[in-house]
Structures are given as C-alpha cells and as structure tokens.
Design a protein around this motif. Structure first.
Motif, PDB file in Angstrom:
ATOM      1  N   ARG A  72     -10.714  11.082  -5.637  1.00 31.69           N
ATOM      2  CA  ARG A  72      -9.856  11.372  -4.495  1.00 31.69           C
ATOM      3  C   ARG A  72      -8.782  12.385  -4.893  1.00 31.69           C
ATOM      4  O   ARG A  72      -8.507  13.335  -4.179  1.00 31.69           O
ATOM      5  CB  ARG A  72      -9.242  10.049  -4.056  1.00 31.69           C
ATOM      6  CG  ARG A  72      -8.381  10.092  -2.886  1.00 31.69           C
ATOM      7  CD  ARG A  72      -8.049   8.664  -2.470  1.00 31.69           C
ATOM      8  NE  ARG A  72      -6.725   8.650  -1.937  1.00 31.69           N
ATOM      9  CZ  ARG A  72      -5.668   8.198  -2.583  1.00 31.69           C
ATOM     10  NH1 ARG A  72      -5.807   7.685  -3.787  1.00 31.69           N
ATOM     11  NH2 ARG A  72      -4.495   8.251  -2.024  1.00 31.69           N
ATOM     12  N   ASP A  82      -1.193   9.628   0.658  1.00 30.85           N
ATOM     13  CA  ASP A  82      -2.227  10.036   1.606  1.00 30.85           C
ATOM     14  C   ASP A  82      -1.670  10.769   2.819  1.00 30.85           C
ATOM     15  O   ASP A  82      -2.336  11.613   3.392  1.00 30.85           O
ATOM     16  CB  ASP A  82      -3.003   8.800   2.096  1.00 30.85           C
ATOM     17  CG  ASP A  82      -4.338   8.676   1.403  1.00 30.85           C
ATOM     18  OD1 ASP A  82      -4.557   9.431   0.443  1.00 30.85           O
ATOM     19  OD2 ASP A  82      -5.146   7.829   1.809  1.00 30.85           O
ATOM     20  N   GLY A 134      -9.234  10.998   2.390  1.00 33.44           N
ATOM     21  CA  GLY A 134      -7.961  10.706   3.034  1.00 33.44           C
ATOM     22  C   GLY A 134      -7.966  11.195   4.469  1.00 33.44           C
ATOM     23  O   GLY A 134      -6.927  11.528   5.033  1.00 33.44           O
ATOM     24  N   GLY A 135      -9.139  11.253   5.093  1.00 34.07           N
ATOM     25  CA  GLY A 135      -9.231  11.633   6.495  1.00 34.07           C
ATOM     26  C   GLY A 135      -9.277  13.140   6.729  1.00 34.07           C
ATOM     27  O   GLY A 135      -9.319  13.590   7.862  1.00 34.07           O
ATOM     28  N   ARG A 136      -9.233  13.911   5.651  1.00 32.88           N
ATOM     29  CA  ARG A 136      -9.304  15.372   5.847  1.00 32.88           C
ATOM     30  C   ARG A 136     -10.754  15.820   5.952  1.00 32.88           C
ATOM     31  O   ARG A 136     -11.642  15.172   5.405  1.00 32.88           O
ATOM     32  CB  ARG A 136      -8.706  16.097   4.627  1.00 32.88           C
ATOM     33  CG  ARG A 136      -7.243  15.880   4.461  1.00 32.88           C
ATOM     34  CD  ARG A 136      -6.909  15.940   2.986  1.00 32.88           C
ATOM     35  NE  ARG A 136      -5.955  14.876   2.711  1.00 32.88           N
ATOM     36  CZ  ARG A 136      -4.694  15.116   2.355  1.00 32.88           C
ATOM     37  NH1 ARG A 136      -4.278  16.335   2.185  1.00 32.88           N
ATOM     38  NH2 ARG A 136      -3.884  14.115   2.167  1.00 32.88           N
ATOM     39  N   ASP A 154     -14.203   8.224   3.640  1.00 32.89           N
ATOM     40  CA  ASP A 154     -12.856   8.310   4.201  1.00 32.89           C
ATOM     41  C   ASP A 154     -11.807   8.042   3.119  1.00 32.89           C
ATOM     42  O   ASP A 154     -10.775   8.711   3.068  1.00 32.89           O
ATOM     43  CB  ASP A 154     -12.725   7.287   5.327  1.00 32.89           C
ATOM     44  CG  ASP A 154     -11.462   7.482   6.127  1.00 32.89           C
ATOM     45  OD1 ASP A 154     -11.318   8.575   6.716  1.00 32.89           O
ATOM     46  OD2 ASP A 154     -10.614   6.571   6.130  1.00 32.89           O
ATOM     47  N   ARG A 161       0.810  -1.218   0.000  1.00 34.54           N
ATOM     48  CA  ARG A 161       0.000   0.000   0.000  1.00 34.54           C
ATOM     49  C   ARG A 161       0.836   1.258   0.000  1.00 34.54           C
ATOM     50  O   ARG A 161       0.306   2.348   0.228  1.00 34.54           O
ATOM     51  CB  ARG A 161      -0.874   0.018   1.239  1.00 34.54           C
ATOM     52  CG  ARG A 161      -1.922  -1.030   1.191  1.00 34.54           C
ATOM     53  CD  ARG A 161      -2.966  -0.740   2.201  1.00 34.54           C
ATOM     54  NE  ARG A 161      -4.072  -1.648   1.994  1.00 34.54           N
ATOM     55  CZ  ARG A 161      -5.061  -1.780   2.857  1.00 34.54           C
ATOM     56  NH1 ARG A 161      -5.058  -1.065   3.933  1.00 34.54           N
ATOM     57  NH2 ARG A 161      -6.020  -2.619   2.601  1.00 34.54           N
ATOM     58  N   ARG A 217      -1.199   9.793   5.948  1.00 36.35           N
ATOM     59  CA  ARG A 217      -2.001   9.695   7.170  1.00 36.35           C
ATOM     60  C   ARG A 217      -1.166   9.009   8.236  1.00 36.35           C
ATOM     61  O   ARG A 217      -0.760   7.868   8.061  1.00 36.35           O
ATOM     62  CB  ARG A 217      -3.256   8.865   6.918  1.00 36.35           C
ATOM     63  CG  ARG A 217      -4.146   9.493   5.902  1.00 36.35           C
ATOM     64  CD  ARG A 217      -5.241   8.535   5.519  1.00 36.35           C
ATOM     65  NE  ARG A 217      -6.325   8.584   6.490  1.00 36.35           N
ATOM     66  CZ  ARG A 217      -7.530   8.087   6.223  1.00 36.35           C
ATOM     67  NH1 ARG A 217      -7.776   7.504   5.080  1.00 36.35           N
ATOM     68  NH2 ARG A 217      -8.477   8.159   7.119  1.00 36.35           N
ATOM     69  N   THR A 250      -4.916   0.423  -5.291  1.00 40.58           N
ATOM     70  CA  THR A 250      -5.373  -0.227  -4.072  1.00 40.58           C
ATOM     71  C   THR A 250      -6.132   0.822  -3.273  1.00 40.58           C
ATOM     72  O   THR A 250      -5.791   2.002  -3.306  1.00 40.58           O
ATOM     73  CB  THR A 250      -4.203  -0.735  -3.217  1.00 40.58           C
ATOM     74  OG1 THR A 250      -3.272   0.337  -3.060  1.00 40.58           O
ATOM     75  CG2 THR A 250      -3.529  -1.923  -3.841  1.00 40.58           C
ATOM     76  N   LEU A 251      -7.167   0.384  -2.597  1.00 43.01           N
ATOM     77  CA  LEU A 251      -7.906   1.302  -1.736  1.00 43.01           C
ATOM     78  C   LEU A 251      -7.902   0.705  -0.347  1.00 43.01           C
ATOM     79  O   LEU A 251      -7.835  -0.510  -0.190  1.00 43.01           O
ATOM     80  CB  LEU A 251      -9.347   1.443  -2.236  1.00 43.01           C
ATOM     81  CG  LEU A 251      -9.502   2.153  -3.587  1.00 43.01           C
ATOM     82  CD1 LEU A 251     -10.904   1.962  -4.118  1.00 43.01           C
ATOM     83  CD2 LEU A 251      -9.189   3.630  -3.462  1.00 43.01           C
ATOM     84  N   ARG A 252      -7.980   1.571   0.641  1.00 38.01           N
ATOM     85  CA  ARG A 252      -7.994   0.998   1.990  1.00 38.01           C
ATOM     86  C   ARG A 252      -9.404   0.499   2.329  1.00 38.01           C
ATOM     87  O   ARG A 252     -10.396   0.958   1.748  1.00 38.01           O
ATOM     88  CB  ARG A 252      -7.474   1.990   3.003  1.00 38.01           C
ATOM     89  CG  ARG A 252      -8.134   3.327   2.950  1.00 38.01           C
ATOM     90  CD  ARG A 252      -7.485   4.300   3.902  1.00 38.01           C
ATOM     91  NE  ARG A 252      -6.309   4.954   3.309  1.00 38.01           N
ATOM     92  CZ  ARG A 252      -5.124   4.985   3.894  1.00 38.01           C
ATOM     93  NH1 ARG A 252      -4.952   4.402   5.048  1.00 38.01           N
ATOM     94  NH2 ARG A 252      -4.129   5.607   3.319  1.00 38.01           N
ATOM     95  N   GLU A 253      -9.472  -0.408   3.293  1.00 42.16           N
ATOM     96  CA  GLU A 253     -10.776  -0.938   3.682  1.00 42.16           C
ATOM     97  C   GLU A 253     -11.390  -0.002   4.687  1.00 42.16           C
ATOM     98  O   GLU A 253     -11.239  -0.149   5.900  1.00 42.16           O
ATOM     99  CB  GLU A 253     -10.610  -2.356   4.249  1.00 42.16           C
ATOM    100  CG  GLU A 253     -10.167  -3.311   3.174  1.00 42.16           C
ATOM    101  CD  GLU A 253     -10.012  -4.741   3.643  1.00 42.16           C
ATOM    102  OE1 GLU A 253     -10.313  -5.010   4.815  1.00 42.16           O
ATOM    103  OE2 GLU A 253      -9.592  -5.564   2.817  1.00 42.16           O
ATOM    104  N   PHE A 273      -3.070   5.909 -10.119  1.00 43.94           N
ATOM    105  CA  PHE A 273      -2.211   4.897 -10.716  1.00 43.94           C
ATOM    106  C   PHE A 273      -3.033   3.798 -11.372  1.00 43.94           C
ATOM    107  O   PHE A 273      -4.211   3.612 -11.093  1.00 43.94           O
ATOM    108  CB  PHE A 273      -1.286   4.296  -9.661  1.00 43.94           C
ATOM    109  CG  PHE A 273      -0.279   5.276  -9.165  1.00 43.94           C
ATOM    110  CD1 PHE A 273       0.796   5.628  -9.966  1.00 43.94           C
ATOM    111  CD2 PHE A 273      -0.419   5.875  -7.928  1.00 43.94           C
ATOM    112  CE1 PHE A 273       1.723   6.544  -9.521  1.00 43.94           C
ATOM    113  CE2 PHE A 273       0.502   6.793  -7.488  1.00 43.94           C
ATOM    114  CZ  PHE A 273       1.568   7.137  -8.274  1.00 43.94           C
TER     115      PHE A 273
END
Lengths: 569, 570
Positions: B475, A208, B424-426, B420, A201, A210, B412-415, B408
């Motif tokens: 994103r 990101d 990216g949490g902002r 979110d 990742r 984070r 991949t994306l986060r789970e 890209f």
C-alpha cells in the motif's frame, strides 16, 4: 437476591445474613406498628368521646421500640455488609485457584478483574443500605395494616390488598425500566464501539485521507441519536406507572372511606387516622421502589459471581493401575479436543521420550498451542487420554503435575516482584550460580549487568518494565532453572531477534539432554535440531519423524523447508 | 471551561424539564391539601368546600403524572441530543488530536470518557436532575403549606430535618480523604487480581499458586479492614441521620406533640391532621440525599473529564503548496517530552532525498517517537520538522501523507477488499497493484485466495501479522512517496521473505528516501546510512564500518547482537 447470596456465602456469613434479615424484619414490623399507632392516636384525638392519653403512651413505646430495633439492626447491617463482601472476595480467590487454566480466556479475565475490583465492593452496600428499604417497603405496610385492625378491620384488608397491587405494579414498572435500560445499553454500546474503533484506526485514517471514514462514523452516530430520540417516550411508562398506581390506590382508599362514612358504618376520625397512615405508606413504598434500581444492578453482579463460583474445577479420576516403570515419559493416545463444538485436535497420538527435543511445527491455526496446553492440563481432552509417566493426567494431583512440568507460554506473564524472584520461581532452592547460569543461557546477562540493581530490579506490574523479548527470556530462564522432566515451550522466541532466538534454541537443545523438551517452532532452524518432529495440520498429526528423514520425504515438512529456504544474507 | 458549558446546548429543554418536574411536585400536593381542607371544614363545622375542590384534587394527581412524564421525556430527548453532540465533538478530537492523546497511553482515558463518563452524564441529565428537583420542591412546598396552617407544627417538623442534616454532615466529615483511600485500596485489589488471573498459569505450574493468591487475599483483607474501620466510625451518625427522618419516627413525633398541643389547646384538631399529613414529608429527603449527592458528584466529575478531553489542543494544518517532488525531510533541534520523560532530546537530523537509511537503537531510545514525528501524529515540544523547506504544520494534511508513507509495527487494515485496502480508494491500474504486491512479497498469497484482490479482509480471510505488514508495505509503495518510513516492519517475517523485501526497499531507495527503523542490525549493515539513537539523542550517523570505529553506542549494540549469535556475524 437474598437466597442466592445466602447460597454463595460460607456458612458463618450466611448465618449472619439470616440474623440481619431477622433484625431488619423486626425493625420494619415495629416501624409499621408505630405508624399504625400514630393513626390510632390521631383518630382518638379527633374523637371527642375518647381519651387519647393511653394511646399516647402506647405510641411513645412503639416509637422507642422501633428506634432501638432499627438501631441494632443497622449496626448489625454495617458489620454484615463488610463481612459479606470480604467472604465473597475470598471465595472468589479460592475458586480462581481451582478453575481449569483453560477457563481463563481474555474476556473472562476482564470480567473477573471487574468483578473483584468494582462488583464485589458494591455488594457491601446490599445489607447496609439496600436491604433495609426493600424489607421496609414489604413488611411495614403489612404491620401497619394489621395494627389498624384496632380501628377498623376493613381497612386492614384494603391496605393489604393495595400493598399486593402496588408490589405487582412496582415489578411491572421495574421490568419496563429494565427493558428500556437494556435497549439504551445496546444502542450506546454500539456508539462506543464505533468511536473506540475510530480512535484505534487513526494511523490508517490519517494516512489514508478518505472522507468516507469520517462520514461512516457520523452516520453511525446519527443513527444512534435518532434511535435514542425516538425511544425517549418509551421510558415514561416505567417511570410513571408506579407513582400513578400509588396515587390511584390512595384515592380509592379515600373513596372507600367516604362511602363507609356516608353509609354511617365508619366515623370520620377513624378515616382520618387511617389516611394519615396510608399517606406515609405511600411514601415508604415510593422510596422502596427508588432503590429497586440499585438492587437490579446488584442482581447482575450476583449472577456473574454465581456463574464464576458455580464453574466446576477439572475432575479428578481415581488412580488407575500403578504405572509400569520405564517406557516413554508421555503417551498421548487418540486425543481429540473441541472448543465450543469446533474440533481443534483430532485423534492425535504420539509419545515423548524421557530425553530429547521434540519440535511441533505446522501452519498457524493447526492446533499447536492447544496441543501444548492439553499437555499442561489447561483443559481435559474431549476424547482419548494423556499419560505422564504412565499415569493419566486426570488422576494426578495438580501439585504432582506441576512438579513434573516447566512451561513457557506465548503470552507468559511475570509476577509482581523482581527479575530474580521470577526466575527463582523455577527452583526456589537454586544457588546464585545456577541462577546466573540460566541468565547467561538466555542472553540476559548483558542486560542485567547494565541495571544498577541487576536481578533485584522489579519487573513492574505484569512485567511492564521489561520489553517483550526480555520478558520472554526471563520466562525461559525460569524453565531452564526448573529443569523439569517435561518442558513445554510455546513460541518462546516470538519477540526475539534471530540471534537471541537461536540462543534459546541452543538452551533448549542442552536441556533436552537431561529431560524431554517439546517446542513449538516457527523457525525451522530449531526444528532441524530436534530429535523428532511432529507436523500438525488441521488438528491432526500428518507427519512424524526425524528431521533428516522428513526433509527428504515428500510431504508437508519438506514443503515447509522448501518455502523456508532461499538466499541467505 | 466550566463543566456546565458542555450543558449549554440543552440548557433550555433542561430548564423546562425542571420547571415541569417542580410543577409535578406541587400538583402532587393538591390531593393532600384538599383532604386537609375537608377535614378542617368538618372539624370546625364550617361548610364543606365545593365539589370543584375535589375535581382540582383529581386533576392535580393527573396533572402531576403528566408533568412528570413530560419532564422525563424532555430530559431523555435532551440527553440523546447532548450525547450525540459530545460524541461528534469527541470524534473531532480523535481525528485532530496528537495521536498519543487517543491511542496507546491515551486509549484508557478515551475509553473512560467514551464509556463511563458518557453513561454518568446520562444519569445526571436524564435522571438525577429531576430526582433532585423533586427532592427540593416537595419539602419546601409542604413546609410552606404547613406554616400557613400552624407555624408551631411547622417548626416541630423542621427539627428532624435539622438533626438529619447535621448528622449527615458529621458522617461525611473527612469523607474526602476516605473516598480517596477507598479508591486506592480498590486499585490495589485490582492490581492484585490482575496479577492473580494473568499469573495463574505460571503460578500453578511453578508451584507458587499461593503467592499471587496470598497477595490477593492480603489486598482484599486490607481493603475490608479499612472499610470496616471507616464505616464503623461513621455507622452511628449515618444511622442517626436517616433514623431521625424515618416516617415512623417523624409521624410518631408529630402525632405525640400535636395531640399534646390539642390537649393543651395550642393546636387545633385540623392543624394536627395537617401536621401529620405534611410534616413527615419535609424531612424525608434527607434519607436519600446521600445517593443523590453522590450521583451529582459523579455526573459533574464526568462532565469535567469530558470537557478536559474536548479541550485538547488540535493539530492544525496550513495551506502551503507542497515542495517539489523528491524533497528531503529533516528535523531541526527537535525535543519531545512525555510528562517528565524526554524521549527525543534536541535532535537534528537531515535525511537524504534518496537512499536506504536505517534508524537503530535500543528500545526506548526514541525510534518510534521519531516515526510519529515524521507522520505528524504528534508535534515536537521544541524544534521543527520540515519537508523540503516547509514545516509540516504549514502543509495541507492530505499533501503530507501523499509525500511520506508509513508502514507501522501494528498494522490495522480496514474490512474491505484487498484491492481497496491497497489503493486507499484511489484509481490505480491493476498492473501497478500487482507490481506493488509482488515487490512486497504478498502477491503469491493474494493470488492464492479464492477471490484474489476482491477478497474481503476480516470476512473472507484472516491475515497473519506478517501478511498484514506486507500488505501495508504494498500500500505504501503504491503511493510513490518522497519518504517511506518502516517502523519495525520486518519483525514478523521469515528470512526468505525478509531478504526479498530488503531487495525491494533497496530498489525503491534509488528514487526516494527509505527510512527503516529496526532493532535487527545485521539487516541494515549495508544501508547507505545508519542513524544511531541513544537515550533520545543522535549518537552517530554513517556507514556500518564508520560507526563501528567511531560510535561507541553502535559498537555496543553490534557486539551485543554478535555475541548472541552462535555462528558469529553472518
């Protein structure tokens, strides 16, 4: 271990393994006799009343016999080790060729590769290095105990009993060690998974920015560390139990001996002779236990091997009634199929004509690939049947089916060799002109013209020297060249740009003039050229018909067309 | 870095464990020595040792077990700690190395270090170290004790040891080359079996099931022929080396020679007992020396490769203030090599501060390397990459990714929830999220999901490749970057969606530079500028019409795609 290995091996190798076991057991017996004789000699030496010379000769004889037997056994072991592993390797190869194609999932492929590359070679050491100490640890104490009956039968019984106790202790401690190993493995596998996922990742994590990404990993690693630290003590019983048991047994033997000496039923020289032997037997047992770890490892390999070799190939049904000539090429009748109880294809029926292009469309996950693979007999349907030219696929010999079939798969693979080799696989007798025509049809001509070696360029391992699109086109060229009665194309254009994709669609259309072509199409342009369209949704055929009819009938296909349409540049 | 440097954090506990294990080995001898003392007293008619000696023997056995348990406990704790320290350092390397070191081509090596080498290190630290200690201490202590009792018998018991070692050394002679050959042969089997299992469907359907199988069988047979020849040539010496130290042989030998000595009067009966009790243990370790040495070698080589990976140079970041918003990006005389291969060759490119720029070229022309340079996933071997007038390494890491956003090819994306994943949490207001999703042509899909933007990816829903790419685009749009880089992002999309997204990109290109890396030339015909890469060099730069006239590689690309389109250029 021995029994399973024996079962997995072809008869001549299994016989050799038996011969080896007999030799090793004989050597281990003589080993025990030599040890026992050494004890008897010591006792005779210490006893002023007896003459040790005779015993010296007997001992020398026993030692020589032991050395000779062990030497022969070991020479046999080296030969058997190599031939056993070779036989397992070759049997694995035979079995792989027989297994149903659907068996080869990604995980299973990885297991097979690991088994053939490192697993089976490890079994070579089994007869040569591991079997001997294991047999020695079991047989030698018994033989030594029986020999000691010449001194005092009570010790024979005592040592036999103690061997049994030591054997159980070694099993218990092995089980403890195994539990601990398994736990450690689980824990470290989790850490490994987290770290590799973290690496995977990185593009996301770096762009990101984070902080919690790093914290998450840190917490996971901390948890693993805490767990590992806390369980450090749990490994101790497995390690110490066996050694402590041996020491205790040795002490009990001394105690017994001293009691009998004090009770005047035993002479001290006899006791010393016995103890000399017992001290060695303790060492033999210890080195036997040390190799238990190696045997455990091999047990894992053996089980995985047995699982692969035990998988049944697809069944062969007896021939049904002779097929009636003419009619459609393929009949799919009420076919259902489930992966692990999850239904993927449900009561699907359709036919494929002898000539013509059939397009299979539907959302991803609707079962298109599974359906195509059922036609190529990757698996058998769980219900219903598929007839090719009137004959059930299950009654066809695999060569008969293969000769009627050309397939382009989603993740198709190129075999070692040149580009030309891979294309000519479709029809080994093809003339250079026919190969060139196939190459042109898939649009590879310009690319090949740019290569110094052209068709003779090696494709590299698994086709790695070609791009995904080039690989796909080689696979299509191969299928075109074969011009089989039935051609199946699963996502044959997924790695291609639209121009090349449409070129392939043209080729498929041409091929459909002489044979039956079933193509899975994402691209509805291809579907629009088809003679019939099968619309698959949730494992069922929800629509079926010609493109113009379907496009004007309310339903799934018209929705797809509507979604697909739009301003085009 | 010496491999042992890695062990430094656990040096003290490991030394303590070795000392404890050595103590355990010595204490284990106490019962045997006691037995010898009693025998000798009885045979010579001297007074028997006091009861204290017996107690010492019992305590010795218990103490030995305790010390060994303690040593095991300590090494396992040390191993857990060492593993943890190394894993954290590995995480640090992963986070800060050039990306090719840990992903793509580097992934296999990373996997080997994280999985196999760490496991090998566990065996070295937790097990092999203690095993080797026992292997050394026990014979030396036994030899010392026997020498005190009777030096002649000590000498006799050394003979099997010397023979065993000499034969072992002979068996191992030239084994280096053979081990290397073994590994090569093993890899050949690996290659053949990979070809076999992956190529089986093809082989079966095209009636060549024999081909890969024959090649597999050939590799297997070559391997076994080699191994058989090797083991055959060493079988005799190998067997001799452990047979010389087999308990039956050493005990028999000492008993025979010792009793002859007793008969002749050179050896006392008490010394004979000591000799047969202690002597065989002196040579015994030779029988297991092979596996132990192998374990040590594996452990050390694992240490070496872990150390190598940890020594990777990090990408360092500076603390320069970022340039003003709207800065342009440029590459100056940039060269990138992977081993021998030059993937980017002395390339100078100045991207505009706004507009749609396309980057085209055949695969392998260096397109993706260029994207990696802009993302600073790797640094150029020569030359520099600048945002405004500031070199990327001088920036703060967070500032770079604020200014340049990426989509890209493999996304991949986060789970996590879609919201979110997008922000990216902002903190971002909902209407902007919806706007970005709409522009990326994914809003319809998201609003159709049962939990909308709160849908958890990978848990509530699985996205297709194309959907993931569109989510990644949304994103990136939310970042409002100076430069938006898309690497082959439109490949998995259907024509309709692609057109919508091209419109979005054109709109965004009025405020910023949008760099679209693609092999689909017809998509970018109307780009403001097209950069053509060829064999790692910039072969041309300009509009479609200019390039068709002036840039031969571009013309070749265009013609190749045009001729394969039946309807001609659309």
């Amino acid at each position: 271990m021995l029994r399973t290995l024996h079962r997995l091996l072809p008869a001549p190798d299994a016989r050799r393994l038996v011969t080896l076991t007999i030799w090793l057991a004989a050597a281990a017996t003589l080993h025990g006799v030599a040890l026992g004789m050494a004890g008897i000699l010591i006792a005779a030496c210490l006893d002023a009343a007896s003459d040790p010379t005779a015993w010296m000769i007997v001992l020398a004889g026993a030692v020589i016999a032991f050395v000779v037997a062990q030497w022969v056994a070991q020479m046999v072991a080296f030969r058997v080790g190599s031939s056993t592993a070779r036989a397992l390797h070759l049997r694995l190869g035979e079995q792989l060729a027989e297994l149903p194609l659907g068996w080869f999932t990604g995980t299973r492929q990885a297991h097979i590769i690991d088994l053939a590359t490192t697993g089976v070679p490890q079994t070579m050491s089994y007869p040569a290095i591991l079997l001997r100490p294991a047999l020695t640890a079991l047989v030698t104490p018994v033989a030594a105990a029986l020999t000691l009956a010449l001194l005092d039968w009570r010790f024979t019984l005592a040592i036999l009993g103690m061997t049994a106790v030591a054997f159980s202790a070694s099993r218990v401690s092995a089980r403890l060690a195994r539990t601990v190993d398994a736990r450690r493995h689980t824990v470290s596998a989790e850490a490994t998974r987290r770290i590799l996922e973290y690496a995977d990742r990185q593009p996301l994590i770096r762009t990101d920015q984070r902080p919690e990404d790093n914290d998450d990993l840190d917490h996971a690693l901390d948890a693993v560390h805490t767990a590992a630290g806390r369980s450090a003590g749990t490994v101790i019983p497995g390690f110490v139990l066996f050694g402590l048991t041996l020491n205790a047994l040795f002490a009990i033997l001394i105690g017994l001996g001293v009691l009998w000496v004090v009770g005047a039923s035993l002479s001290l020289p006899t006791l010393l002779g016995v103890l000399v032997v017992a001290a060695r037997l303790v060492a033999v047992a210890q080195s036997g236990a040390e190799l238990a770890a190696g045997l455990r490892l091999q047990a894992g390999i053996r089980d995985r091997l047995a699982a692969v070799l035990g998988t049944a190939p697809l069944p062969h049904l007896p021939d049904g009634p002779p097929p009636e000539p003419g009619g459609e090429l393929v009949h799919v009748e009420n076919v259902s199929f489930a992966y692990d109880d999850a239904p993927v294809i449900q009561e699907v029926s359709f036919t494929l004509p002898r000539r013509g292009l059939t397009a299979l469309v539907g959302p991803s996950g609707s079962g298109k690939t599974t359906l195509v693979r059922l036609l190529a007999r990757f698996w058998d349907p769980s219900a219903g049947k598929i007839l090719l030219d009137g004959t059930d696929l299950r009654s066809l010999a695999s060569e008969e089916l293969a000769s009627a079939l050309a397939v382009v798969l989603q993740d198709d693979y190129l075999l070692e060799g040149t580009i030309g080799d891979n294309i000519r696989l479709g029809r080994p007798t093809a003339s250079p002109q026919q190969v060139a025509a196939a190459v042109t049809e898939v649009g590879l001509d310009a690319f090949l013209a740019g290569l110094p070696d052209g068709l003779d360029t090696p494709v590299g391992p698994g086709g790695s020297r070609l791009s995904g699109g080039q690989r796909q086109r080689v696979c299509v060229a191969r299928a075109l060249l074969k011009a089989a009665p039935l051609t199946l194309m699963d996502e044959a254009t997924s790695a291609l740009d639209p121009e090349n994709a449409s070129l392939i669609a043209d080729a498929a259309t041409r091929l459909a003039r002489t044979g039956s072509v079933l193509i899975i199409a994402h691209d509805l342009d291809t579907a629009a050229r088809a003679d019939q369209i099968l619309v698959l949704d949730n494992g069922r055929i929800v629509q079926h018909g010609g493109p113009t009819v379907l496009a004007s009938t309310p339903g799934r296909y018209r929705d797809l067309v509507r979604d697909h349409a739009g301003p085009r540049s | 870095m010496s491999p042992f440097t890695l062990l430094r954090p656990v040096r003290a506990p490991l030394i303590l464990a070795v000392v404890l294990q050595a103590l355990a080995g010595l204490l284990a001898l106490l019962p045997i020595l006691t037995l010898i003392a009693f025998t000798s007293a009885w045979l010579t008619g001297a007074t028997a040792p006091e009861a204290g000696v017996v107690i010492a023997a019992v305590l010795g056995t218990l103490g030995s077990a305790l010390a060994a348990a303690g040593a095991t406990w300590i090494t396992h704790r040390a191993d857990a700690r060492l593993t943890w320290l190394l894993q954290r350092r590995l995480a640090d390397v992963i986070r800060h190395s050039p990306l090719p070191v840990v992903t793509g081509q580097g992934a296999a090596r990373l996997r080997k270090v994280v999985q196999d080498d760490t496991a090998a290190l566990h065996y070295l630290v937790a097990h092999t170290l203690l095993d080797a200690t026992t292997l050394i201490v026990t014979p030396i202590a036994g030899l010392a004790a026997l020498t005190i009792v009777d030096w002649r018998l000590a000498l006799v018991s050394l003979a099997p040891l010397i023979l065993g070692v000499a034969w072992y050394v002979r068996a191992m002679r030239g084994s280096g080359a053979n081990f290397a050959e073994y590994a090569t042969q093993q890899q050949r089997i690996g290659g053949a079996v990979v070809d076999f299992v992956h190529g089986l469907p093809v082989a079966k359907i095209y009636g060549d099931a024999g081909g890969p199988k024959t090649r597999y069988a050939a590799a297997v047979n070559t391997f076994h022929d080699f191994f058989r020849a090797w083991s055959g040539s060493t079988a005799a010496v190998t067997t001799a080396s452990w047979l010389a130290v087999a308990p039956g042989l050493t005990t028999g030998l000492l008993a025979l020679l010792g009793s002859t000595g007793v008969l002749v009067g050179w050896v006392t009966p008490a010394a004979l007992v000591a000799g047969v009790l202690l002597g065989p243990a002196i040579a015994a370790p030779v029988a297991v020396a092979g596996p132990r040495l192998q374990a040590i070698r594996t452990g050390l080589s694992a240490l070496g490769s872990i150390g190598d990976l940890l020594d990777q140079p990090h990408l360092t970041w500076g603390s320069s203030e970022p340039p003003l918003r709207g800065a342009a990006t440029r590459l100056e005389a940039v060269t990138v090599r992977y081993g021998e291969q030059v993937t980017v060759d002395d390339m100078t490119i100045a991207l505009p501060d706004r507009g749609l720029v396309a980057l085209v070229g055949t695969s392998g022309s260096g397109k993706s390397t260029l994207a990696a340079l802009l993302a600073r996933f790797t640094d150029p071997d020569e030359g520099r990459v600048l945002l405004g007038d500031i070199e990327l390494p001088a920036l703060r890491e967070a500032d770079l990714y604020e200014r340049i956003a990426f989509v890209f090819q493999d996304t991949t994306l986060r789970e996590t929830s879609i919201r979110d994943a997008l922000t990216g949490g902002r903190p971002v207001p909902d209407h902007r999220i919806v706007e970005a999703a709409t522009q990326a042509a994914i809003q319809d899909h998201i609003s159709g999901l049962p939990h909308g933007y709160d849908t958890v990816l990978g848990e509530d829903t699985e996205l297709s490749g194309g959907q993931r790419q569109r989510l990644a685009l949304a994103r990136a749009l939310l970042r409002e970057p100076d430069l938006l880089v898309l690497d082959e992002t439109l490949s998995a999309l259907d024509a309709t969606t692609r057109t919508r997204i091209m419109d979005t990109l054109r709109t965004h290109a009025t405020d910023r530079a949008v760099l679209l890396i693609t092999h689909q030339l017809h998509l970018v015909r109307h780009a403001d500028r097209i950069l053509v890469l060829d064999h790692g060099r910039l072969a041309g730069s300009g509009t479609h019409e200019n390039l068709l006239i002036a840039c031969a590689p571009y013309r070749t690309l265009w013609d190749a795609q045009k001729t394969t389109t039946p309807e001609g250029s659309r």
